[in-house]
Design a protein around this motif. Structure first.
Motif, PDB file in Angstrom:
ATOM      1  N   THR A   1       0.674  -1.232  -0.435  1.00 28.61           N
ATOM      2  CA  THR A   1      -0.057  -0.597   0.076  1.00 28.61           C
ATOM      3  C   THR A   1       0.690   1.181   0.078  1.00 28.61           C
ATOM      4  N   THR A   2       1.837   1.050   0.149  1.00 30.08           N
ATOM      5  CA  THR A   2       2.894   2.468   0.015  1.00 30.08           C
ATOM      6  C   THR A   2       4.110   2.530  -1.292  1.00 30.08           C
ATOM      7  N   ILE A   3       3.208   1.826  -2.195  1.00 31.17           N
ATOM      8  CA  ILE A   3       3.993   2.474  -3.596  1.00 31.17           C
ATOM      9  C   ILE A   3       3.683   3.457  -4.183  1.00 31.17           C
ATOM     10  N   ASN A   4       5.152   4.039  -4.084  1.00 33.25           N
ATOM     11  CA  ASN A   4       5.745   5.436  -4.302  1.00 33.25           C
ATOM     12  C   ASN A   4       6.577   5.508  -5.791  1.00 33.25           C
ATOM     13  N   ASN A   5       5.719   6.262  -6.698  1.00 32.74           N
ATOM     14  CA  ASN A   5       7.075   7.048  -7.581  1.00 32.74           C
ATOM     15  C   ASN A   5       7.560   7.805  -7.433  1.00 32.74           C
ATOM     16  N   LEU A   6       9.095   7.583  -7.699  1.00 31.74           N
ATOM     17  CA  LEU A   6       9.732   8.489  -7.584  1.00 31.74           C
ATOM     18  C   LEU A   6      10.435   9.148  -8.578  1.00 31.74           C
ATOM     19  N   ASP A   7       9.927   8.694 -10.029  1.00 36.72           N
ATOM     20  CA  ASP A   7      10.035   9.015 -11.456  1.00 36.72           C
ATOM     21  C   ASP A   7       9.714  10.195 -11.979  1.00 36.72           C
ATOM     22  N   ILE A   8       8.410  10.511 -11.398  1.00 37.45           N
ATOM     23  CA  ILE A   8       7.260  11.085 -12.139  1.00 37.45           C
ATOM     24  C   ILE A   8       7.138  13.218 -11.639  1.00 37.45           C
ATOM     25  N   GLU A   9       7.378  14.146 -11.683  1.00 35.42           N
ATOM     26  CA  GLU A   9       7.781  15.006 -10.705  1.00 35.42           C
ATOM     27  C   GLU A   9       6.315  15.546 -10.606  1.00 35.42           C
ATOM     28  N   ASP A  10       5.485  15.642 -11.746  1.00 41.30           N
ATOM     29  CA  ASP A  10       4.150  16.203 -11.759  1.00 41.30           C
ATOM     30  C   ASP A  10       2.785  15.117 -10.713  1.00 41.30           C
ATOM     31  N   GLU A  11       2.556  16.034  -9.497  1.00 36.03           N
ATOM     32  CA  GLU A  11       2.268  15.785  -8.143  1.00 36.03           C
ATOM     33  C   GLU A  11       0.868  14.798  -9.183  1.00 36.03           C
ATOM     34  N   THR A  12       0.322  15.181  -9.667  1.00 36.95           N
ATOM     35  CA  THR A  12      -1.544  14.948 -10.414  1.00 36.95           C
ATOM     36  C   THR A  12      -1.159  13.515 -10.686  1.00 36.95           C
ATOM     37  N   TYR A  13      -0.062  13.745 -12.456  1.00 41.29           N
ATOM     38  CA  TYR A  13       0.138  12.653 -12.644  1.00 41.29           C
ATOM     39  C   TYR A  13       1.118  11.203 -12.128  1.00 41.29           C
ATOM     40  N   LYS A  14       1.576  11.641 -10.663  1.00 38.54           N
ATOM     41  CA  LYS A  14       2.585  10.369  -9.630  1.00 38.54           C
ATOM     42  C   LYS A  14       1.693   9.846  -9.310  1.00 38.54           C
ATOM     43  N   THR A  15       0.511  10.931  -8.788  1.00 42.42           N
ATOM     44  CA  THR A  15      -0.824   9.600  -7.910  1.00 42.42           C
ATOM     45  C   THR A  15      -1.291   8.948  -9.009  1.00 42.42           C
ATOM     46  N   LYS A  16      -2.225   9.601  -9.792  1.00 38.87           N
ATOM     47  CA  LYS A  16      -3.017   9.047 -10.628  1.00 38.87           C
ATOM     48  C   LYS A  16      -1.980   7.127 -10.989  1.00 38.87           C
ATOM     49  N   LEU A  17      -1.107   7.376 -11.131  1.00 39.39           N
ATOM     50  CA  LEU A  17      -0.472   6.276 -11.410  1.00 39.39           C
ATOM     51  C   LEU A  17       0.065   5.467 -10.193  1.00 39.39           C
ATOM     52  N   GLU A  18       0.197   6.051  -9.621  1.00 41.58           N
ATOM     53  CA  GLU A  18       0.228   5.192  -7.936  1.00 41.58           C
ATOM     54  C   GLU A  18      -1.050   4.355  -7.463  1.00 41.58           C
ATOM     55  N   VAL A  19      -2.250   5.074  -7.491  1.00 39.77           N
ATOM     56  CA  VAL A  19      -3.383   5.123  -7.233  1.00 39.77           C
ATOM     57  C   VAL A  19      -3.580   3.409  -8.182  1.00 39.77           C
ATOM     58  N   HIS A  20      -3.316   3.931  -9.712  1.00 40.37           N
ATOM     59  CA  HIS A  20      -3.221   3.021 -10.871  1.00 40.37           C
ATOM     60  C   HIS A  20      -3.085   1.539 -10.009  1.00 40.37           C
ATOM     61  N   LEU A  21      -1.352   0.914  -9.933  1.00 43.23           N
ATOM     62  CA  LEU A  21      -0.834   0.475  -9.668  1.00 43.23           C
ATOM     63  C   LEU A  21      -1.228  -0.380  -8.607  1.00 43.23           C
ATOM     64  N   LYS A  22      -2.069   0.184  -7.421  1.00 44.55           N
ATOM     65  CA  LYS A  22      -2.520  -0.803  -6.176  1.00 44.55           C
ATOM     66  C   LYS A  22      -4.196  -1.137  -6.350  1.00 44.55           C
ATOM     67  N   ASP A  23      -4.363  -0.757  -7.465  1.00 44.83           N
ATOM     68  CA  ASP A  23      -6.150  -1.358  -8.501  1.00 44.83           C
ATOM     69  C   ASP A  23      -6.184  -2.105  -8.682  1.00 44.83           C
ATOM     70  N   PRO A  24      -7.096  -3.514  -9.149  1.00 49.41           N
ATOM     71  CA  PRO A  24      -7.229  -5.214  -9.518  1.00 49.41           C
ATOM     72  C   PRO A  24      -6.349  -5.057 -10.936  1.00 49.41           C
ATOM     73  N   ASP A  25      -6.669  -3.799 -11.355  1.00 49.67           N
ATOM     74  CA  ASP A  25      -5.698  -4.522 -12.418  1.00 49.67           C
ATOM     75  C   ASP A  25      -4.083  -4.940 -12.176  1.00 49.67           C
ATOM     76  N   TYR A  26      -3.145  -4.659 -11.378  1.00 49.12           N
ATOM     77  CA  TYR A  26      -2.135  -4.440 -10.981  1.00 49.12           C
ATOM     78  C   TYR A  26      -1.760  -4.967 -10.052  1.00 49.12           C
ATOM     79  N   PHE A  27      -2.040  -4.277  -9.498  1.00 41.89           N
ATOM     80  CA  PHE A  27      -1.048  -4.877  -7.662  1.00 41.89           C
ATOM     81  C   PHE A  27      -2.181  -5.370  -6.632  1.00 41.89           C
ATOM     82  N   ASN A  28      -3.724  -4.737  -6.756  1.00 45.86           N
ATOM     83  CA  ASN A  28      -4.449  -5.556  -6.346  1.00 45.86           C
ATOM     84  C   ASN A  28      -4.338  -5.471  -4.368  1.00 45.86           C
ATOM     85  N   THR A  29      -3.753  -4.412  -4.273  1.00 45.94           N
ATOM     86  CA  THR A  29      -2.967  -3.967  -2.634  1.00 45.94           C
ATOM     87  C   THR A  29      -4.503  -4.210  -1.680  1.00 45.94           C
TER      88      THR A  29
END
Length: 141
Positions: free
Chosen positions: A24-52
């Motif tokens: 649940t602590t997935i944290n992207n360190l590559d994207i600087e834009d906070e909106t896109y960073k948050t969007k990617l982190e939420v997406h990686l936690k959803d059932p399509d990927y790691f289903n946290t």
């Protein structure tokens, strides 16, 4: 991601043990834009990927470490994935440092987000490979 607990034991000249990763602590360190960073982190936690929500932790068992590699078993998404990965062990008194970079392919997990959509194959798919960079210092207790 954050490691929440772990330990390594030395027995007969072989290190083994494991650690727990809080997915649940997935944290992207590559994207600087906070909106896109948050969007990617939420997406990686959803059932399509790691289903946290269903799999909030990943356990990593370390079956053996020598000076150049480690045998690991990653318990993620309801699977146990075994690999031998390059890890350099450096010993300094009572401390052991483990460093290495490697990749694990989670293809066998069949994460929906990594599968090619047969109705739109031109859209491609996201890679099921995850790169890891390990830098751990273990202190003898």
């Amino acid at each position: 991601v954050s490691v929440t607990e772990g330990e390594l034991h030395l027995e007969g000249g072989v290190y083994s043990g494991g650690f727990v990763v809080d997915m649940t602590t997935i944290n992207n360190l590559d994207i600087e834009d906070e909106t896109y960073k948050t969007k990617l982190e939420v997406h990686l936690k959803d059932p399509d990927y790691f289903n946290t929500e269903e799999f909030p932790i990943t356990k990593v068992a370390v079956e053996g470490v020598n000076f150049e590699e480690a045998n690991i078993r990653v318990h993620a998404l309801g699977l146990a994935i075994e690999r031998t990965v390059p890890i350099k062990a450096t010993f300094d008194g009572d401390n052991v440092s483990l460093t290495g970079e490697f990749e694990i392919d989670f293809e066998e997990a069949k994460m929906p987000g990594t599968q090619l959509n047969p109705e739109a194959p031109e859209n491609g798919s996201v890679s099921s490979k995850v790169k890891f960079k390990v830098n751990v210092v273990l202190v003898k207790k």
